[in-house]
Structure formats: structure tokens, C-alpha cells
Design a protein around this motif. Structure first.
Motif, short mmCIF file in Angstrom:
data_model
loop_
_atom_site.label_atom_id
_atom_site.label_comp_id
_atom_site.label_asym_id
_atom_site.label_seq_id
_atom_site.Cartn_x
_atom_site.Cartn_y
_atom_site.Cartn_z
N THR A 91 1.98 123.18 16.37
CA THR A 91 2.06 124.45 17.08
C THR A 91 3.51 124.80 17.36
O THR A 91 4.45 124.12 16.89
CB THR A 91 1.22 124.41 18.38
N PHE A 94 7.05 125.36 22.55
CA PHE A 94 7.28 124.25 23.49
C PHE A 94 8.32 124.64 24.53
O PHE A 94 9.20 125.47 24.29
CB PHE A 94 7.74 123.00 22.73
N THR A 95 8.20 124.03 25.71
CA THR A 95 9.14 124.25 26.80
C THR A 95 9.78 122.93 27.20
O THR A 95 9.42 121.87 26.68
CB THR A 95 8.43 124.85 28.03
N ILE A 102 3.78 122.87 26.63
CA ILE A 102 3.46 123.93 25.67
C ILE A 102 3.21 125.23 26.43
O ILE A 102 2.37 126.06 26.05
CB ILE A 102 2.26 123.54 24.77
N ARG A 105 -0.17 127.52 27.30
CA ARG A 105 -1.27 126.95 26.50
C ARG A 105 -1.44 125.45 26.75
O ARG A 105 -2.25 124.80 26.10
CB ARG A 105 -1.02 127.21 25.01
N THR A 106 -0.67 124.91 27.70
CA THR A 106 -0.73 123.48 27.99
C THR A 106 -2.13 123.04 28.38
O THR A 106 -2.62 122.00 27.93
CB THR A 106 0.27 123.12 29.09
N PHE A 109 -4.42 122.67 25.37
CA PHE A 109 -4.16 121.47 24.58
C PHE A 109 -4.55 120.20 25.31
O PHE A 109 -5.00 119.23 24.70
CB PHE A 109 -2.68 121.43 24.17
N VAL A 125 0.11 116.57 19.89
CA VAL A 125 0.66 117.90 19.62
C VAL A 125 2.13 117.75 19.24
O VAL A 125 2.85 116.92 19.82
CB VAL A 125 0.53 118.81 20.86
N GLY A 127 5.73 120.03 17.22
CA GLY A 127 6.32 121.20 16.58
C GLY A 127 7.33 120.75 15.55
O GLY A 127 7.62 119.55 15.41
N TYR A 141 3.38 114.60 21.40
CA TYR A 141 2.97 114.77 22.79
C TYR A 141 1.50 114.38 22.94
O TYR A 141 0.62 114.94 22.29
CB TYR A 141 3.17 116.22 23.23
N TRP A 148 1.08 114.07 30.61
CA TRP A 148 1.69 114.18 29.28
C TRP A 148 2.76 113.11 29.09
O TRP A 148 3.51 112.80 30.01
CB TRP A 148 2.31 115.56 29.11
#
Length: 454
Positions: A91, A94-95, A102, A105-106, A109, A125, A127, A141, A148
Motif C-alpha cells: 500500500t 505511510f506516516t 498508515i 487506514r490504520t 489494516f 503491510v 510500501g 509492519y 504495531w
């Protein structure tokens, strides 16, 4: 039914793996693999258990195996025993926030990854920025113990595409990542790409098994084509070829008694509008003054079932399971908001389960018709669309004669229907199946790779 095995990590440095004795009676094994990593080891019958596999700390480190105490599947490839599958969920967005890696949307997921024990898989997950091509590793992740954490792991057995939008899907860097992982590393990649409405229609209209579900749909070409469709159907919809969430959808209605044209749509401020015009030309020039019609399509209007004078359509989810078979995994009715051109909740629409608006007999009839249509359409899309499809969200309608119509197929379906309290179990089922399909793909990549990498 496939069996899961608990993977234990023993505190020693031997390259020895203890496995259920039956495994060694069936196969001669010399290597252990996890994701893209493998290692030559000695296999010894487990003295105490037939439901677990024991590896040493040294093997765990060499294979970069994260010990999350999850029962996993095993796969055989020649003399190699593979444990997994390791499922990468690709995906973007990301932050740097540890609790929301994410962004908004965290939560989605975290719920998706939480099916790991039920499915017998290790999903994570990632990127494009998390890939180390030189080392052949990914900083993945994981959602573990309600939190997480990022762990370096090998390249996965399969990749599930969850890019959030068409912009990220068309990003040249992300396209290059997908092509490299598929072509150089031969990793099966499922659910790539958002569907184009007109492209899907043109592919399905040629298939006699499903063409009867398709309303007349044409790319915008001229006012005369709209006039013809209005004459035949009374109303039409004009919508973007690549639209989503009901944005940009307009309904045009022709009243043959008054010779007036009406347009129902949502304006830029989010207000539902219904405007009257004396001619189609004036309607188009006013409502679409600042819009390009080249990217629009025109679709036949359908006289749908209604509830309290509001149109009803249906969201039907289908998923493939760990044997590669399609299932209807969720179904809900969506009722249009007052004055709205669509049934989307952002436009005031309501989500209902079938039993809330239909009689028992109607529920049985409509469930059967919608399910049959969704499964036929899933098979047809499988045959006519490139790539590996594992899930689809259909927007279907039923007209007042009881016939089923396809309005849209979504390769990355939204999940707004699961806000309904009676659909929580179906929310879980769709998440389980979307990861369970990775088990099937992992097995197929070993047994029949030619079928996946055409």
C-alpha cells in the motif's frame, strides 16, 4: 482440510528441525524455507508432538522468521519444506506516527492483519520505501498483541494489492516495484488495478453467460445518443469512467408529457439538486459547463425496487477461498438518501440487511438471484480481466420485474456496509477470505506456476 502447525523456537544453535513423524514418512526433506529465504537443515521426527514444528534460534535468525506464536501452513517444493505463507500487503500513505503508521487506514489494516491465527498465515503491510533490494528484505509492519511493530523479513510468498487510489496505482515508481517483484522474483500479486467501468462493460458484454445483467452503456459521444437512450428508457445516468463513491454521477430524466428535462445530482457544496430544463442542450450546457464529457459514460436508467419511495440497490461481496473457489461473502441493501442520485452513505443513503426491508419470501428470492448473478459475474471477470483477482464488490440492482442488473464492479471494494451491526460477522469473513486466498496462491506458485505467470 489443510492442517496448521505451531512453529516453536528452541533455544539452541543447531541446524535441526523437529517435525511431525508423518512428514518424514511422506517426503525426503533437506531444506526449510520461509518467504524467499531457505536453509539446508537436518529434519528429525518430533518426539512429543504431531501438530508442531520446532526450529532453533539460529534457523529463526537465518530465515528472519518472526515468532508470533501463529499456527501456519506447510508446503512442499521438491525436498524443501516451506512454512507460511508470508503475505505482503502492498500500500501507500505511510506516516511517521507509531500508533497510526498508515494514517486513517490504520484501523482497517489492523483488523485485516488480525485474522492471521484464524487463517494460518503471517500477513504484514509494506510500501515501496520499505524494500531493501540489495539484501532481499522488507521492513514489514505487523499488528501483534494489539500494537504495531516493524520487523525485517524476507520477500513474501504472495502480495495482496491494497493501494488506496488510482493516483498511487499510476505512480511510475510503484508500477516499477510491482513489475520487478512479479517478473524478477515471480511473486504472485493479487487484486492489482482499479476497474474501469467502460472497459469492464465492453469485456462482459461479449460473454453470453452474463451479458443479460448489463444495462446499455456507451461512452459519451453526442447529445443525440443521450436523446435516443432517454427515448428508450425514460432516464439515464451520466457518470465518470473511473469514478468512485458516487462522485460525479448525474441522473437525467425526460418527461414526455411536458417535454421537460430534469437533472438530479450533487453540487460542489454537497447539496442534492433537482433542476428542470426546456431542452437537453440547455441542461448539458448549464450542469456540465465546467466538466469534460470525454471521460464520461452514459448508462441506461433502471426502474429499481423502492423502499418508502427511495431507490434500492445492493452491495454484494465475493471472495475466493484457500481452494481458489468463489463465495458470496457479504450482502446488504443500500437505500438512496432523500433526493440523492446514488445510494452512497455520504449522500444520505442507508444500509440495511435484507430482512429489514423485504418479506421472508422476497429475501429468499432476492438472495438467490443476487448470489447467482454475483458468482457468474465473478467467474466472467476472472476469465476476461488480466491479473489475479481474489475479491470483488458488486453494485447490483433489481428492477420491478425481479431482474438483476450490474451497475459496477469494484476490485478494491469499500467497506461502508460493515458499519451495520448485523454485518460484523460478514466483515470478518471477507477479511479472512482475502488473506486465505494467499494460501491457495502460494500452493499454486509451487505446483502450477505456469498458470499464474502467463
Amino acid at each position: 482440510m489443510r492442517k496448521h502447525y505451531l512453529i516453536e523456537v528452541a533455544q539452541n544453535d543447531q541446524l535441526v528441525v523437529f517435525v511431525p513423524p508423518a512428514m518424514l514418512r511422506e517426503k525426503e526433506l533437506t531444506r526449510l524455507a520461509f518467504g524467499s529465504r531457505s536453509l539446508e537443515v537436518d529434519f528429525i521426527p518430533h518426539p512429543d508432538h504431531d501438530d508442531r514444528i520446532s526450529i532453533s534460534r539460529k534457523i529463526q535468525q537465518a530465515l528472519q522468521f518472526p515468532s508470533f506464536n501463529i499456527p501456519l501452513h506447510v508446503f512442499y517444493d521438491m525436498q524443501t519444506l516451506m512454512i507460511g505463507p508470508l503475505v505482503g500487503i502492498f500500500t501507500a500513505g505511510f506516516t511517521s506516527l507509531p500508533l497510526e503508521p498508515i494514517g486513517d487506514r490504520t484501523q482497517f489494516f489492523s483488523k485485516l492483519l488480525s485474522v492471521n491465527k484464524m487463517v494460518g498465515a503471517i500477513p504484514f503491510v509494506f510500501g515501496e520505501q520499505h524494500i531493501d533490494w540489495d539484501l532481499g528484505t522488507i521492513k514489514g509492519y505487523f499488528y501483534h498483541n494489539s500494537g504495531w511493530e516493524s520487523v525485517d523479513i524476507p520477500f513474501p510468498n504472495v502480495i495482496y494489492d491494497r493501494l488506496p487510489n488510482r493516483r498511487s496505482e499510476n505512480n511510475p515508481r510503484l508500477i516499477k516495484v510491482r513489475e520487478r517483484l512479479q517478473k524478477e522474483y515471480l511473486i504472485p500479486w493479487y487484486n492489482p488495478g482499479f476497474f474501469n467501468k467502460l472497459d469492464i462493460h465492453e469485456r462482459l458484454i461479449q460473454d453470453d453467460t452474463v451479458s443479460n445483467f448489463l444495462p446499455e452503456t456507451l461512452p459519451f459521444s453526442s447529445f443525440s445518443s443521450i436523446e435516443t437512450m432517454l427515448s428508450n428508457h425514460g432516464h439515464v445516468f451520466i457518470k465518470p469512467k473511473n469514478g468512485s463513491l458516487g462522485l460525479g454521477v448525474h441522473q437525467i430524466i425526460y418527461d414526455k408529457h411536458s417535454d421537460d428535462y430534469f437533472c438530479r445530482y450533487q453540487d460542489a457544496s454537497g447539496v442534492n439538486r433537482l433542476r428542470k430544463f426546456s431542452s437537453l442542450e440547455r441542461l448539458m450546457a448549464t450542469v456540465f459547463a465546467n466538466q469534460s464529457l470525454e471521460n464520461m459514460l452514459v448508462q441506461q436508467g433502471i426502474n429499481l425496487l423502492r423502499s418508502e419511495s427511495r431507490s434500492i440497490d445492493f452491495r454484494v461481496h465475493t471472495n475466493k477461498d484457500d481452494l481458489g473457489n468463489w463465495h458470496v461473502s457479504a450482502m446488504a441493501a443500500k437505500i438512496a438518501g432523500p433526493g440523492s442520485v446514488t445510494t452512497h452513505t455520504r449522500n444520505g443513503g442507508d444500509i440495511k440487511i435484507m430482512e429489514e426491508i423485504f418479506s421472508t419470501e422476497e429475501c429468499i428470492l432476492y438472495n438467490e438471484r443476487l448470489s447467482n448473478a454475483a458468482l457468474l459475474l465473478s467467474d466472467a471477470l476472472d476469465q476476461h480481466v488480466e491479473g489475479i483477482i481474489g475479491e470483488i464488490g458488486f453494485d447490483l440492482g433489481i428492477d420491478r420485474k425481479g431482474e438483476v442488473w450490474l451497475f459496477e464492479a469494484n476490485s478494491k471494494p469499500g467497506r461502508s456496509i460493515f458499519t451495520h451491526p448485523e454485518l460484523k460477522d460478514f466483515d470478518l469473513l471477507t477479511r479472512k477470505l482475502s488473506i486465505a486466498f494467499a494460501v491457495f496462491l502460494t500452493e499454486q506458485s509451487l505446483l502450477h506456476p505456469e498458470g499464474l505467470f502467463k
